[in-house]
Design a protein around this motif. Sequence first.
Motif, PDB file in Angstrom:
ATOM      1  N   MET B   1       0.851  -1.206   0.000  1.00  0.00           N
ATOM      2  CA  MET B   1       0.000   0.000   0.000  1.00  0.00           C
ATOM      3  C   MET B   1       0.886   1.256   0.000  1.00  0.00           C
ATOM      4  SD  MET B   1      -3.340   0.821   0.233  1.00  0.00           S
ATOM      5  CE  MET B   1      -4.307  -0.412   1.138  1.00  0.00           C
ATOM      6  N   ILE B   2       0.609   2.179  -0.917  1.00  0.00           N
ATOM      7  CA  ILE B   2       1.368   3.432  -0.911  1.00  0.00           C
ATOM      8  C   ILE B   2       0.776   4.402   0.116  1.00  0.00           C
ATOM      9  CG2 ILE B   2       2.170   3.234  -3.297  1.00  0.00           C
ATOM     10  CD1 ILE B   2      -0.093   5.136  -4.118  1.00  0.00           C
ATOM     11  N   GLU B   3       1.543   5.419   0.434  1.00  0.00           N
ATOM     12  CA  GLU B   3       1.049   6.385   1.419  1.00  0.00           C
ATOM     13  C   GLU B   3      -0.082   7.240   0.839  1.00  0.00           C
ATOM     14  OE1 GLU B   3       4.461   8.684   2.570  1.00  0.00           O
ATOM     15  OE2 GLU B   3       5.603   6.820   2.780  1.00  0.00           O
ATOM     16  N   PRO B   4      -1.050   7.635   1.678  1.00  0.00           N
ATOM     17  CA  PRO B   4      -2.153   8.475   1.177  1.00  0.00           C
ATOM     18  C   PRO B   4      -1.624   9.817   0.668  1.00  0.00           C
ATOM     19  CG  PRO B   4      -2.651   7.591   3.364  1.00  0.00           C
ATOM     20  CD  PRO B   4      -1.202   7.305   3.100  1.00  0.00           C
ATOM     21  N   THR B   5      -2.211  10.291  -0.397  1.00  0.00           N
ATOM     22  CA  THR B   5      -1.753  11.518  -1.049  1.00  0.00           C
ATOM     23  C   THR B   5      -2.917  12.496  -1.186  1.00  0.00           C
ATOM     24  OG1 THR B   5      -0.136  10.241  -2.303  1.00  0.00           O
ATOM     25  CG2 THR B   5      -0.694  12.409  -3.162  1.00  0.00           C
ATOM     26  N   ARG B   6      -2.661  13.763  -0.860  1.00  0.00           N
ATOM     27  CA  ARG B   6      -3.667  14.807  -1.086  1.00  0.00           C
ATOM     28  C   ARG B   6      -3.215  15.675  -2.258  1.00  0.00           C
ATOM     29  NH1 ARG B   6      -7.833  12.496   0.454  1.00  0.00           N
ATOM     30  NH2 ARG B   6      -7.431  11.423   2.405  1.00  0.00           N
ATOM     31  N   LEU B   7      -4.117  15.971  -3.146  1.00  0.00           N
ATOM     32  CA  LEU B   7      -3.772  16.693  -4.368  1.00  0.00           C
ATOM     33  C   LEU B   7      -4.727  17.847  -4.595  1.00  0.00           C
ATOM     34  CD1 LEU B   7      -3.289  13.570  -6.659  1.00  0.00           C
ATOM     35  CD2 LEU B   7      -1.466  14.967  -5.672  1.00  0.00           C
ATOM     36  N   ASP B  45      -5.587  -2.045  -5.761  1.00  0.00           N
ATOM     37  CA  ASP B  45      -5.711  -2.486  -4.363  1.00  0.00           C
ATOM     38  C   ASP B  45      -4.566  -1.975  -3.493  1.00  0.00           C
ATOM     39  OD1 ASP B  45      -4.244  -4.499  -6.055  1.00  0.00           O
ATOM     40  OD2 ASP B  45      -3.830  -5.372  -4.092  1.00  0.00           O
ATOM     41  N   LEU B  46      -3.541  -1.419  -4.109  1.00  0.00           N
ATOM     42  CA  LEU B  46      -2.429  -0.861  -3.334  1.00  0.00           C
ATOM     43  C   LEU B  46      -2.575   0.648  -3.127  1.00  0.00           C
ATOM     44  CD1 LEU B  46       0.659  -2.780  -4.824  1.00  0.00           C
ATOM     45  CD2 LEU B  46      -0.727  -3.349  -2.819  1.00  0.00           C
ATOM     46  N   VAL B  47      -3.680   1.220  -3.625  1.00  0.00           N
ATOM     47  CA  VAL B  47      -3.903   2.665  -3.471  1.00  0.00           C
ATOM     48  C   VAL B  47      -4.903   2.883  -2.343  1.00  0.00           C
ATOM     49  CG1 VAL B  47      -4.680   4.774  -4.616  1.00  0.00           C
ATOM     50  CG2 VAL B  47      -3.497   3.003  -5.937  1.00  0.00           C
ATOM     51  N   PRO B  48      -4.538   3.688  -1.325  1.00  0.00           N
ATOM     52  CA  PRO B  48      -5.465   3.918  -0.208  1.00  0.00           C
ATOM     53  C   PRO B  48      -6.618   4.827  -0.636  1.00  0.00           C
ATOM     54  CG  PRO B  48      -3.511   5.282   0.031  1.00  0.00           C
ATOM     55  CD  PRO B  48      -3.283   4.434  -1.175  1.00  0.00           C
ATOM     56  N   ARG B  53      -6.798   7.784  -5.597  1.00  0.00           N
ATOM     57  CA  ARG B  53      -7.969   6.951  -5.875  1.00  0.00           C
ATOM     58  C   ARG B  53      -9.169   7.803  -6.286  1.00  0.00           C
ATOM     59  NH1 ARG B  53      -9.905   1.959  -5.010  1.00  0.00           N
ATOM     60  NH2 ARG B  53      -7.995   1.278  -3.988  1.00  0.00           N
ATOM     61  N   GLY B  54      -9.402   8.904  -5.581  1.00  0.00           N
ATOM     62  CA  GLY B  54     -10.634   9.665  -5.786  1.00  0.00           C
ATOM     63  C   GLY B  54     -10.593  10.613  -6.977  1.00  0.00           C
ATOM     64  N   GLN B  55      -9.410  11.083  -7.324  1.00  0.00           N
ATOM     65  CA  GLN B  55      -9.325  12.130  -8.352  1.00  0.00           C
ATOM     66  C   GLN B  55      -8.541  11.718  -9.601  1.00  0.00           C
ATOM     67  OE1 GLN B  55     -11.009  14.878  -8.036  1.00  0.00           O
ATOM     68  NE2 GLN B  55     -11.603  14.638  -5.897  1.00  0.00           N
ATOM     69  N   ILE B  56      -7.504  10.922  -9.421  1.00  0.00           N
ATOM     70  CA  ILE B  56      -6.622  10.633 -10.559  1.00  0.00           C
ATOM     71  C   ILE B  56      -7.116   9.443 -11.382  1.00  0.00           C
ATOM     72  CG2 ILE B  56      -4.267  10.070 -11.265  1.00  0.00           C
ATOM     73  CD1 ILE B  56      -4.652  12.875 -10.127  1.00  0.00           C
ATOM     74  N   ILE B  57      -7.495   8.386 -10.710  1.00  0.00           N
ATOM     75  CA  ILE B  57      -8.036   7.247 -11.467  1.00  0.00           C
ATOM     76  C   ILE B  57      -9.274   7.726 -12.225  1.00  0.00           C
ATOM     77  CG2 ILE B  57      -9.141   4.976 -11.271  1.00  0.00           C
ATOM     78  CD1 ILE B  57      -7.416   4.412  -8.818  1.00  0.00           C
TER      79      ILE B  57
END
Lengths: 377, 377
Positions: B1-7, B45-48, B53-57
């Motif tokens: 799992m990668i670290e959570p990212t805010r963008l 499944d490795l993206v928190p 997850r919410g904006q880029i995918i």
Amino acid sequence: MIEPTRLDVSGERIRAVYEFTGPPVEARSRAEALAVEQTIEFPADLVPDDDIRGQIIGRIESLEETGPRTVRVAVGYAVETTGLEFPQFLNVLFGNSSLLPDVKLVDVEIPSTLVARFGGPRFGIAGLREMFDAPERPLLATALKPMGMSPERFAEMAYELALGGIDMIKDDHSLADQPFARFEERVRACSAAVRRANEETGSKSIYMPSINAPHRLLDERVEIALGAGAGGLLILPGLTGFDHMRELAADDGVGIPIMGHPAFLGGFVSSPTGGIAHDVVFGTLMRLAGADVSIFPNFGGRFSFSREACTEISTACRRPLGEIAPMWPAAGGGMTVDRTGEMVDFYGRDIVLLIGGDLHRGESLRESAAAFRSAIG
Amino acid sequence: MIEPTRLDVSGERIRAVYEFTGPPVEARSRAEALAVEQTIEFPADLVPDDDIRGQIIGRIESLEETGPRTVRVAVGYAVETTGLEFPQFLNVLFGNSSLLPDVKLVDVEIPSTLVARFGGPRFGIAGLREMFDAPERPLLATALKPMGMSPERFAEMAYELALGGIDMIKDDHSLADQPFARFEERVRACSAAVRRANEETGSKSIYMPSINAPHRLLDERVEIALGAGAGGLLILPGLTGFDHMRELAADDGVGIPIMGHPAFLGGFVSSPTGGIAHDVVFGTLMRLAGADVSIFPNFGGRFSFSREACTEISTACRRPLGEIAPMWPAAGGGMTVDRTGEMVDFYGRDIVLLIGGDLHRGESLRESAAAFRSAIG
């Protein structure tokens, strides 16, 4: 009728092979139309018995039925029709014929004048074996991802991956100049990180930034990459052009390895009866345009390429092609470390194994990379 | 799992529509895989639960069964994934997904930020009507051919064609910098010939040389064309890149009309279940990349496009598309003067009629051109 024309033509010819699908009885007339279409695009009955008819119109060299509804036709084109330039070379091969129904470009051979002109890979298989001090083993590659990470995070990943022994650490092909990780900042950070890892371990890993840029910024991005000490370049010729890649490969001022990525090129291989054969796109054309490594989707991954297509591609990468150096096939696309042995058995040792996301499944990237390196024996 | 990212993401989205062929029950999972493939290309499944997850995918905006084995899926991509650059925009639309089986890109809509950034046609339909002082009629185009003629012969042809009233006299797309008619010599001669004809008749014909050149020579060829007084440019984006055409269209220092040619792009439309839809390639993409005129093969000529495909292309050229100007469809490919009426009935009057070889069948090029001009009424 136009006036008769005399031309000075060397007799050197490109040989392009097309597969026509349809009734074999129609193949000759379709081939004759194609040979006109790809050269003069002019009513053949208006051309007198001159050098335009005799030398410029493509010449049908052979015609062979290969199935109940398929005929392979070899057409020879005077090398002068290309002006010895790569974009016009592609145009002669498949410019308007790409728009004809049920015609597929399946093979290309070029004469020595074009071999000398185009050059092909600067490093190729032997050059990268020497660069990575890897006389026999497969080479390992991975990608920095996912998009959204910061330059610092990508640099940390690159450092870990280099410590783990990955030869080629490329940008994911999706990384361009997004606000999350601007090109210059990312490339400086990742180049420095891989250099630091090499200094610590004595290894020879390289970082390969993706040069997927607007036309006007291509030179600038390459200069930034070179200035930062990037060890290679990732090029997407489907988006930035085959000839741009060829010029980078031929440029002594660049002088670092080039990895060609298949993005956008899949459209050419999506039809069984049209477009361009897999091995021509990802083998011959990539190689003529100077890629040292050509990425394609391995069978059994997320994509759809068959085992047969993968064999044909890897063969086209490495077969004799005039004086053009052999190129590394790089099989990727959802690959996992546990398939390493199977892939080496399938492709042989002159293969780049490209594993991206799967390396993130373990405890640490460094350990996953080291396990990948161990797996090739 | 990668670290959570805010963008920091604006919420503006590109909308791409894909047609999936196969069991409808599989469409959602295939679409979810595509939305990952086109953006992060990383195990989801490795993206928190973060902004990656919410904006880029890519976000699946709709999913509609359109046939027993076809499902149309609209995917929204954050505009930031493109870095506001055209090559990466194409990469987001169809980079790796071009390599997936049975996925076709069938529609594209862009948000206002990209409209402003890309710009589209400089002239478009209204601009060329004004330039040619043709408020209502269809425009006429032809090509200088065949390859093998000298610059002097091409210039004589151009002169005759302009006297006969052809609006746009372009190089055949096969003319590059061959020894038979070097680019500079040809462009100077033909530009001068059309200027002379215009001076004699008061008409406003333009000559459009083909800028199909190696990457490093593109700027030089454009400068030669501008210096010679060429009235427009023929661009082959399949060979020299969509973004090069877009930059020419946006460049105030160029400022002349651009005609986009379909060479090499046929590979994208050769599969019924893969590649890119005809109207997206020859309509939307050509238009977003700044073509004022987009050439495509008319139905019933030498090529294979259906009436339906031609309708869809011409619609995509002219439909509302944000602030992007409508573009001229140019139907060609083995057209004849006697089909003029039929073509105007079919396409309406906002059409460029492109007739090449057929004009050489009469007594003189000038007379054939004049007959063509008369035929549009």
